[in-house]
Design a protein around this motif. Structure first.
Motif, PDB file in Angstrom:
ATOM      1  N   GLY A  30       0.796  -1.228   0.000  1.00  0.00           N
ATOM      2  CA  GLY A  30       0.000   0.000   0.000  1.00  0.00           C
ATOM      3  C   GLY A  30       0.824   1.272   0.000  1.00  0.00           C
ATOM      4  N   ARG A  31       2.130   1.162   0.212  1.00  0.00           N
ATOM      5  CA  ARG A  31       2.992   2.343   0.210  1.00  0.00           C
ATOM      6  C   ARG A  31       3.270   2.809  -1.222  1.00  0.00           C
ATOM      7  N   SER A  86       1.798   4.879  -3.101  1.00  0.00           N
ATOM      8  CA  SER A  86       0.646   5.009  -3.985  1.00  0.00           C
ATOM      9  C   SER A  86       0.779   6.278  -4.831  1.00  0.00           C
ATOM     10  N   THR A  90       5.170  -2.590  -2.965  1.00  0.00           N
ATOM     11  CA  THR A  90       4.355  -1.407  -2.702  1.00  0.00           C
ATOM     12  C   THR A  90       3.255  -1.266  -3.752  1.00  0.00           C
ATOM     13  N   ALA A  91       2.452  -0.214  -3.572  1.00  0.00           N
ATOM     14  CA  ALA A  91       1.375   0.056  -4.524  1.00  0.00           C
ATOM     15  C   ALA A  91       1.847   0.884  -5.710  1.00  0.00           C
ATOM     16  N   GLY A  92       3.047   1.446  -5.617  1.00  0.00           N
ATOM     17  CA  GLY A  92       3.550   2.275  -6.706  1.00  0.00           C
ATOM     18  C   GLY A  92       4.179   1.440  -7.802  1.00  0.00           C
ATOM     19  N   GLU A  94     -10.620   6.325 -12.053  1.00  0.00           N
ATOM     20  CA  GLU A  94      -9.962   5.029 -11.962  1.00  0.00           C
ATOM     21  C   GLU A  94     -10.052   4.286 -13.282  1.00  0.00           C
ATOM     22  N   GLU A 153       8.582   7.681  -0.121  1.00  0.00           N
ATOM     23  CA  GLU A 153       7.211   8.127   0.116  1.00  0.00           C
ATOM     24  C   GLU A 153       7.196   9.492   0.792  1.00  0.00           C
TER      25      GLU A 153
END
Length: 367
Positions: A102-103, A105, A132-134, A209, A338
């Motif tokens: 989730g980091r 993003s 991560t989410a990125g 989205e 982040e």
């Protein structure tokens, strides 16, 4: 007839007794002397062993038992440390997904590796970013030839620059190392000039989205379109490139370097990190360094992280991590990227100039 008289051992007077001639020791006396010596030696050994046997042997036995107890304690501690190390090895594999999900993003990350950085470190950092989410754009690995003074002419030829040694202010010829530094500077500038092109290709404003990724290029396509000529020339390698369409709100650049490199990449890195502009451009730079020097390395390169932290301007523009050789450093690098994306430049690890092990938790919004 005349008889020749032999000289007397007593000064030529055979009629006088010889008083100065020593008496001859008989064989019997010699044997008795040897026997007496050996008897005395045997008696001394027997007496000595009887006197010292008790206290000395008791002391030696006590010390031996104490040493055996210490060995058992050390063995137990080693077993415990081995078990803890095995758990840490599991963390290296499973930890990133557990801690970093989730980091990052909305932040796309490009990793730039300065030469022969420890491959285990590179793999760990890449694995942490992928958790991560990125989107992870890929790895741009700079060939060690860029830092090698013996490869200066080749690098200059690829860059299309001419390097003619000139005299310095004192009239002395510029050294080969100085010429190599100029080449590295030019190479770093070339990379820095092209990074905004990568950012422009992936940084988009996603209206919804459903529109994310519509018409977007893949990470591999973007990187090869920008750095393909340098890859063809053998000065960079594009590895672990993203094969999916990439869109992001901002691009982060993670530079990996290592104090165990053969040649110091500082001149190239000085030019490369100039692209970092936390207050302006959509690019942030974090430099993570393998600071642990190998035992057989008697001539490590200087710490580039320390160089940034000691510079007042760079310290405010480029984030750093000083322990990229361990799992905590990988986590700090991701969290540092982040934080940089949110406008906070920081320095993480445990060496001089570090703000803390990891970035502080962002304050919760009021209300």
């Amino acid at each position: 007839m005349c008889r020749v008289r032999e000289p007397s051992p007593c000064g030529g007077r055979p009629d006088r007794p010889c008083k100065d001639v020593p008496a001859v020791i008989s064989l019997r006396q010699h044997i008795f002397s040897l026997v007496a010596v050996f008897v005395a030696l045997a008696v001394g050994i027997a007496a000595g062993s009887t006197v010292v046997r008790g206290p000395l042997l008791d002391s030696t036995r006590a010390r031996l038992e104490s040493a055996e107890e210490l060995i058992e304690v050390e063995r137990a501690e080693n077993d415990a440390l081995a078990a803890e190390l095995a758990q840490l090895d599991n963390w290296v594999v499973d930890g990133p997904d557990q801690l970093l999900r989730g980091r990052l993003s909305g932040l796309a990350v490009l990793t730039i590796v300065a030469g022969d950085v420890d491959p285990d470190v590179v793999a760990g950092v890449v694995r942490s970013i992928r958790a991560t989410a990125g989107p992870f754009l890929g790895e741009l690995r700079i060939d060690p030839a860029v830092f090698d003074p013996e490869q200066t002419d080749r690098v200059a030829s690829v860059l299309g620059i001419t390097l003619e040694p000139e005299a310095d202010a004192a009239g002395d010829d510029v050294s080969a190392d100085d010429v190599a530094a100029l080449t590295m500077t030019a190479f770093g500038e070339r990379i820095a000039e092209r990074l905004p092109t990568v950012a422009e290709a992936i940084v988009t404003t996603v209206a919804s989205e459903g529109s994310a990724g519509d018409g977007a290029s893949t990470g591999g396509e973007v990187l090869r379109s920008v750095f393909g000529d340098l890859e063809d020339a053998g000065l960079v390698d594009l590895l672990e490139v993203n094969t999916r369409p990439v869109t992001a709100e901002r691009m982060e650049v993670l530079v990996l370097t290592d104090r165990n490199l053969v040649h110091d990449p500082a001149a190239m890195l000085d030019s490369l990190i100039t692209v970092s502009d936390p207050a302006g451009a959509a690019i942030d730079v974090l430099v993570a360094e393998v600071n642990r020097v190998a035992q057989d390395n008697e001539t490590p390169v200087g710490s580039y992280v320390a160089r940034i932290r000691d510079d007042g301007r760079l310290r405010d523009e480029v984030s750093t991590v000083d322990n990229a050789e361990i799992f905590l450093g990988w986590v700090a690098a991701v969290l540092g990227l982040e934080a940089a994306g949110a406008g906070s430049v920081g320095h993480y690890g445990f060496r001089d100039g570090a703000d803390g092990a990891v970035p502080p938790r962002p304050a919760a919004p009021e209300g």
